[in-house]
Design a protein around this motif. Sequence first.
Motif, PDB file in Angstrom:
ATOM      1  N   SER A 217       0.360  -1.074   0.147  1.00  0.00           N
ATOM      2  CA  SER A 217      -0.255  -0.219  -0.063  1.00  0.00           C
ATOM      3  C   SER A 217       1.080   1.482   0.255  1.00  0.00           C
ATOM      4  N   ASP A 218       2.401   0.857   0.266  1.00  0.00           N
ATOM      5  CA  ASP A 218       3.063   1.954   0.543  1.00  0.00           C
ATOM      6  C   ASP A 218       3.711   2.634  -0.912  1.00  0.00           C
ATOM      7  N   VAL A 219       3.946   1.296  -1.550  1.00  0.00           N
ATOM      8  CA  VAL A 219       4.278   1.712  -2.621  1.00  0.00           C
ATOM      9  C   VAL A 219       4.548   2.771  -3.553  1.00  0.00           C
ATOM     10  N   PRO A 220       2.944   3.022  -3.748  1.00  0.00           N
ATOM     11  CA  PRO A 220       2.669   4.317  -4.566  1.00  0.00           C
ATOM     12  C   PRO A 220       2.610   5.500  -4.347  1.00  0.00           C
ATOM     13  N   ILE A 221       3.067   5.195  -2.746  1.00  0.00           N
ATOM     14  CA  ILE A 221       3.575   7.098  -2.352  1.00  0.00           C
ATOM     15  C   ILE A 221       5.021   7.291  -2.782  1.00  0.00           C
ATOM     16  N   VAL A 222       5.730   6.438  -2.334  1.00  0.00           N
ATOM     17  CA  VAL A 222       7.160   6.184  -1.939  1.00  0.00           C
ATOM     18  C   VAL A 222       7.519   5.998  -4.173  1.00  0.00           C
ATOM     19  N   GLN A 223       6.607   6.144  -4.807  1.00  0.00           N
ATOM     20  CA  GLN A 223       6.993   6.577  -6.135  1.00  0.00           C
ATOM     21  C   GLN A 223       6.660   7.701  -6.911  1.00  0.00           C
ATOM     22  N   GLY A 224       5.252   7.970  -6.057  1.00  0.00           N
ATOM     23  CA  GLY A 224       5.046   9.365  -6.734  1.00  0.00           C
ATOM     24  C   GLY A 224       6.266   9.986  -6.135  1.00  0.00           C
ATOM     25  N   MET A 225       6.983  10.280  -4.836  1.00  0.00           N
ATOM     26  CA  MET A 225       8.500  10.746  -4.202  1.00  0.00           C
ATOM     27  C   MET A 225       9.542  10.912  -5.017  1.00  0.00           C
ATOM     28  N   ARG A 226       9.789   9.614  -5.920  1.00  0.00           N
ATOM     29  CA  ARG A 226      10.657   9.229  -6.893  1.00  0.00           C
ATOM     30  C   ARG A 226      10.299  10.028  -7.881  1.00  0.00           C
ATOM     31  N   SER A 227       9.370  10.250  -8.207  1.00  0.00           N
ATOM     32  CA  SER A 227       8.771  10.990  -9.224  1.00  0.00           C
ATOM     33  C   SER A 227       9.079  12.246  -9.879  1.00  0.00           C
ATOM     34  N   LYS A 228       9.856  12.832  -8.361  1.00  0.00           N
ATOM     35  CA  LYS A 228       9.529  14.628  -8.308  1.00  0.00           C
ATOM     36  C   LYS A 228      11.100  14.526  -7.498  1.00  0.00           C
ATOM     37  N   ALA A 229      11.682  13.556  -7.471  1.00  0.00           N
ATOM     38  CA  ALA A 229      12.944  14.131  -6.575  1.00  0.00           C
ATOM     39  C   ALA A 229      13.997  14.735  -7.320  1.00  0.00           C
ATOM     40  N   PHE A 230      14.635  14.905  -6.098  1.00  0.00           N
ATOM     41  CA  PHE A 230      16.238  15.858  -6.707  1.00  0.00           C
ATOM     42  C   PHE A 230      17.282  14.760  -6.392  1.00  0.00           C
ATOM     43  N   VAL A 231      17.274  13.673  -6.852  1.00  0.00           N
ATOM     44  CA  VAL A 231      18.134  12.671  -6.077  1.00  0.00           C
ATOM     45  C   VAL A 231      18.885  11.938  -6.845  1.00  0.00           C
ATOM     46  N   GLY A 232      20.371  11.653  -7.124  1.00  0.00           N
ATOM     47  CA  GLY A 232      20.863  11.093  -8.055  1.00  0.00           C
ATOM     48  C   GLY A 232      22.093  11.463  -8.573  1.00  0.00           C
ATOM     49  N   ALA A 233      23.184  11.036  -9.781  1.00  0.00           N
ATOM     50  CA  ALA A 233      24.012  10.990  -9.679  1.00  0.00           C
ATOM     51  C   ALA A 233      24.381  12.945  -9.951  1.00  0.00           C
ATOM     52  N   PRO A 234      25.630  13.106  -9.281  1.00  0.00           N
ATOM     53  CA  PRO A 234      26.070  14.880  -9.506  1.00  0.00           C
ATOM     54  C   PRO A 234      25.013  15.192 -10.752  1.00  0.00           C
ATOM     55  N   ALA A 235      25.798  15.088 -12.205  1.00  0.00           N
ATOM     56  CA  ALA A 235      24.968  15.807 -12.877  1.00  0.00           C
ATOM     57  C   ALA A 235      23.509  15.617 -13.657  1.00  0.00           C
ATOM     58  N   GLN A 236      23.189  14.869 -12.801  1.00  0.00           N
ATOM     59  CA  GLN A 236      21.507  14.581 -12.916  1.00  0.00           C
ATOM     60  C   GLN A 236      20.689  16.131 -12.063  1.00  0.00           C
ATOM     61  N   VAL A 237      21.195  15.973 -11.175  1.00  0.00           N
ATOM     62  CA  VAL A 237      20.650  15.900  -9.419  1.00  0.00           C
ATOM     63  C   VAL A 237      21.323  17.841 -10.105  1.00  0.00           C
ATOM     64  N   ALA A 238      21.727  18.043 -11.019  1.00  0.00           N
ATOM     65  CA  ALA A 238      22.397  19.669 -10.520  1.00  0.00           C
ATOM     66  C   ALA A 238      21.529  20.146 -12.724  1.00  0.00           C
ATOM     67  N   ASP A 239      21.716  19.759 -13.587  1.00  0.00           N
ATOM     68  CA  ASP A 239      20.120  19.710 -14.161  1.00  0.00           C
ATOM     69  C   ASP A 239      18.914  20.359 -13.784  1.00  0.00           C
ATOM     70  N   LYS A 240      18.682  19.552 -12.679  1.00  0.00           N
ATOM     71  CA  LYS A 240      17.385  19.275 -12.654  1.00  0.00           C
ATOM     72  C   LYS A 240      17.062  20.359 -11.436  1.00  0.00           C
ATOM     73  N   LEU A 241      18.111  20.923 -10.705  1.00  0.00           N
ATOM     74  CA  LEU A 241      18.573  22.563 -10.393  1.00  0.00           C
ATOM     75  C   LEU A 241      17.725  23.021 -10.671  1.00  0.00           C
ATOM     76  N   ARG A 242      18.435  23.256 -11.780  1.00  0.00           N
ATOM     77  CA  ARG A 242      19.279  24.564 -12.966  1.00  0.00           C
ATOM     78  C   ARG A 242      17.469  23.999 -14.078  1.00  0.00           C
ATOM     79  N   ALA A 243      17.180  23.230 -14.219  1.00  0.00           N
ATOM     80  CA  ALA A 243      15.767  23.322 -14.695  1.00  0.00           C
ATOM     81  C   ALA A 243      14.908  23.783 -13.670  1.00  0.00           C
ATOM     82  N   LEU A 244      14.598  24.410 -12.351  1.00  0.00           N
ATOM     83  CA  LEU A 244      14.355  24.261 -11.741  1.00  0.00           C
ATOM     84  C   LEU A 244      14.292  26.075 -11.633  1.00  0.00           C
TER      85      LEU A 244
END
Length: 326
Positions: free
Chosen positions: A266-293
């Motif tokens: 029952s918690d899996v959809p909640i976790v998946q929702g968090m991950r879809s919006k998360a700024f988590v990953g390798a440095p370049a991935q996170v940096a790109d998301k932060l710059r886009a934001l």
Amino acid sequence: MKLSVLDQSVAIAGRGEDEAIRDTLGLAEHCEALGYARFWLSEHHSLATIVGSAPEILMAAIAARTSRIRIGSAGVMLPHYSALKVAEQFRVLEALAPGRIDLGVGRAPGGDMRTAQALNPDAALAAEAFPQMVRDLQAWTSQPQHRGIAAHPRGPHAPEIWILGSSDYGAQLAAHYGLPYAFAYFFTDGQGAEQAIELYRTLYRPSERHPLPQATLCVWALAADTEDEAMHHALSRERWRVDRQRGVFGPLQAPADVAAQGFAESDVPIVQGMRSKAFVGAPAQVADKLRALATRFEMDELVINTWAHDPLVRRRSYALLAEHAM
């Protein structure tokens, strides 16, 4: 893009809560060396996870250990206190670290209402008086006298007041008073951010110190050398957020323990929702998301909040983001 830090002195399973406070001090020194612009500290009460209950005291300790980075509260929960006393505390901090003090204030209790009433028996009435308290705070931090009373010590600098929030209320108040505004993006996973920032900029009334609107977003982010490693360490916060929805609060659990336990179906959809919006990953991935934001919101500064069970993982994340996103 400038990056700043919001630290909450998070309790870690298997360690004393006092260690979280000392880790905050070390992290401030670390982030100053990395070139971060600000180091902000939150205020929470009677919460077994976030144990930073007195940001003004931590700020004084950080001021003694740093020389460049701005130091701030994010924030002082103003309805718990007297505006005059807060002004005095932050004028003392300004004397300790001239030109480096941010005074972020919020209206929320930073805990449950029973705790809020223990801090201030008139907490509900004080929350309603928040706009006037902010006005009084502005006066006592910047003017020689207000209502025939002076907040000492005086000096050539005054703390910079920020309004903090996660709704339209704070945005409109900051705009009305011509103050900088920080939206707690991490608290809502971004929900309401666009409307709040648009309201703030549209309604902004220029002030002498801030002729133009100044806004930022506080974002939760975690970078590691690989995406898999970052996702693994993010499990600790994911577990906490799932538990929080059930009213369960406690120290941050080790990611290996969370992985071994797993999440209920029952918690899996909640976790998946968090991950879809998360700024988590390798440095370049996170940096790109932060710059886009930052580009989407037309901002040149973001405030980064990072939780990790291992303090070294957290410091590594801030180092990677400094290298790739600043």
